[in-house]
Design a protein around this motif. Sequence first.
Motif, mmCIF file in Angstrom:
data_model
loop_
_atom_site.group_PDB
_atom_site.id
_atom_site.type_symbol
_atom_site.label_atom_id
_atom_site.label_comp_id
_atom_site.label_asym_id
_atom_site.label_seq_id
_atom_site.Cartn_x
_atom_site.Cartn_y
_atom_site.Cartn_z
ATOM 1 N N ALA A 21 40.303 40.674 46.142
ATOM 2 C CA ALA A 21 39.211 40.745 45.168
ATOM 3 C C ALA A 21 38.443 39.433 45.094
ATOM 4 C CB ALA A 21 39.762 41.105 43.796
ATOM 5 N N SER A 22 39.121 38.301 45.269
ATOM 6 C CA SER A 22 38.448 37.016 45.165
ATOM 7 C C SER A 22 37.501 36.776 46.339
ATOM 8 C CB SER A 22 39.461 35.886 45.061
ATOM 9 O OG SER A 22 40.231 35.816 46.239
ATOM 10 N N GLU A 23 37.643 37.539 47.430
ATOM 11 C CA GLU A 23 36.761 37.394 48.580
ATOM 12 C C GLU A 23 35.550 38.314 48.492
ATOM 13 O OE1 GLU A 23 39.153 37.919 52.057
ATOM 14 O OE2 GLU A 23 40.466 36.281 51.548
ATOM 15 N N LEU A 24 35.557 39.253 47.564
ATOM 16 C CA LEU A 24 34.400 40.116 47.376
ATOM 17 C C LEU A 24 33.251 39.281 46.829
ATOM 18 C CD1 LEU A 24 35.600 43.407 45.622
ATOM 19 C CD2 LEU A 24 34.490 43.204 47.823
ATOM 20 N N PRO A 25 32.028 39.566 47.258
ATOM 21 C CA PRO A 25 30.895 38.869 46.640
ATOM 22 C C PRO A 25 30.874 39.161 45.134
ATOM 23 C CG PRO A 25 30.200 40.067 48.602
ATOM 24 C CD PRO A 25 31.620 40.473 48.318
ATOM 25 N N ILE A 26 30.476 38.186 44.368
ATOM 26 C CA ILE A 26 30.509 38.312 42.918
ATOM 27 C C ILE A 26 29.650 39.486 42.436
ATOM 28 C CG2 ILE A 26 28.659 36.666 42.462
ATOM 29 C CD1 ILE A 26 30.474 35.624 40.144
ATOM 30 N N GLU A 71 35.160 28.370 28.681
ATOM 31 C CA GLU A 71 33.886 28.009 28.071
ATOM 32 C C GLU A 71 32.688 28.488 28.862
ATOM 33 O OE1 GLU A 71 33.730 23.867 27.049
ATOM 34 O OE2 GLU A 71 35.690 23.932 26.085
ATOM 35 N N GLN A 72 32.898 28.955 30.101
ATOM 36 C CA GLN A 72 31.800 29.430 30.930
ATOM 37 C C GLN A 72 32.158 30.759 31.591
ATOM 38 O OE1 GLN A 72 31.160 26.003 33.559
ATOM 39 N NE2 GLN A 72 29.223 25.667 32.498
ATOM 40 N N ILE A 93 31.318 37.774 34.501
ATOM 41 C CA ILE A 93 32.475 37.709 35.384
ATOM 42 C C ILE A 93 33.265 36.439 35.088
ATOM 43 C CG2 ILE A 93 33.215 37.611 37.820
ATOM 44 C CD1 ILE A 93 31.860 40.228 37.144
ATOM 45 N N ASP A 94 34.585 36.577 35.080
ATOM 46 C CA ASP A 94 35.492 35.448 34.911
ATOM 47 C C ASP A 94 35.198 34.383 35.970
ATOM 48 O OD1 ASP A 94 38.492 34.448 35.959
ATOM 49 O OD2 ASP A 94 38.232 34.457 33.787
ATOM 50 N N LEU A 95 35.436 33.136 35.663
ATOM 51 C CA LEU A 95 35.176 32.051 36.614
ATOM 52 C C LEU A 95 35.996 32.173 37.899
ATOM 53 C CD1 LEU A 95 34.820 28.926 34.294
ATOM 54 C CD2 LEU A 95 33.016 30.235 35.417
ATOM 55 N N ASP A 96 37.077 32.925 37.863
ATOM 56 C CA ASP A 96 37.876 33.137 39.074
ATOM 57 C C ASP A 96 37.250 34.183 39.987
ATOM 58 O OD1 ASP A 96 39.761 31.303 38.173
ATOM 59 O OD2 ASP A 96 40.916 32.850 37.122
ATOM 60 N N LYS A 97 36.158 34.800 39.550
ATOM 61 C CA LYS A 97 35.391 35.789 40.306
ATOM 62 C C LYS A 97 36.199 37.036 40.651
ATOM 63 C CE LYS A 97 32.589 32.263 42.568
ATOM 64 N NZ LYS A 97 32.151 31.724 43.835
ATOM 65 N N GLU A 98 37.183 37.365 39.840
ATOM 66 C CA GLU A 98 38.028 38.502 40.149
ATOM 67 C C GLU A 98 37.835 39.695 39.231
ATOM 68 O OE1 GLU A 98 42.088 37.361 40.577
ATOM 69 O OE2 GLU A 98 41.638 36.008 42.230
ATOM 70 N N GLU A 99 37.287 39.473 38.023
ATOM 71 C CA GLU A 99 37.137 40.608 37.125
ATOM 72 C C GLU A 99 35.993 40.405 36.146
ATOM 73 O OE1 GLU A 99 40.403 41.302 34.438
ATOM 74 O OE2 GLU A 99 40.675 39.174 34.105
ATOM 75 N N ALA A 100 35.431 41.545 35.737
ATOM 76 C CA ALA A 100 34.403 41.525 34.712
ATOM 77 C C ALA A 100 35.054 41.350 33.355
ATOM 78 C CB ALA A 100 33.611 42.825 34.758
ATOM 79 N N VAL A 101 34.447 40.541 32.514
ATOM 80 C CA VAL A 101 34.988 40.320 31.169
ATOM 81 C C VAL A 101 34.057 40.877 30.093
ATOM 82 C CG1 VAL A 101 36.437 38.354 31.802
ATOM 83 C CG2 VAL A 101 34.066 37.957 31.082
ATOM 84 N N GLY A 102 32.915 41.396 30.500
ATOM 85 C CA GLY A 102 31.991 41.995 29.543
ATOM 86 C C GLY A 102 30.681 42.352 30.190
#
Length: 109
Positions: A21-26, A71-72, A93-102
């Motif tokens: 998932a972290s390799e998927l484009p954001i 914070e971001q 998207i979370d800063l880890d680029k793995e999941e949507a947070v809202g």
Amino acid sequence: MKKILFLPVLFLLLTGCNISASELPIEMVAYNSLSKAEQDLIPVSPKDSAVTKENVSHEIKSVIDNNYSKEQVYAVVFNNTETAASGNLVVYIDLDKEEAVGKGYENKK
């Protein structure tokens, strides 16, 4: 000899094709988090979007997961999704680029 080379090459090909998932484009992480109806709002492609890093303001905090403590966030704004009542669709998207947070909509200006 060919058999000996074939197995390591096959192993490298198989392990190299595993995309996490972290390799998927954001943009795709954001797109995959949308409902079918929201995906249908995007007229061209998920790549027709703008990605920015945003500070978590009170406005953003109101539409993201309450447990998100950073914070971001990344804001993925899908272009050409605005309606008469709302601005463009935004997925956070979370800063880890793995999941949507809202998600929410841009303010119309």
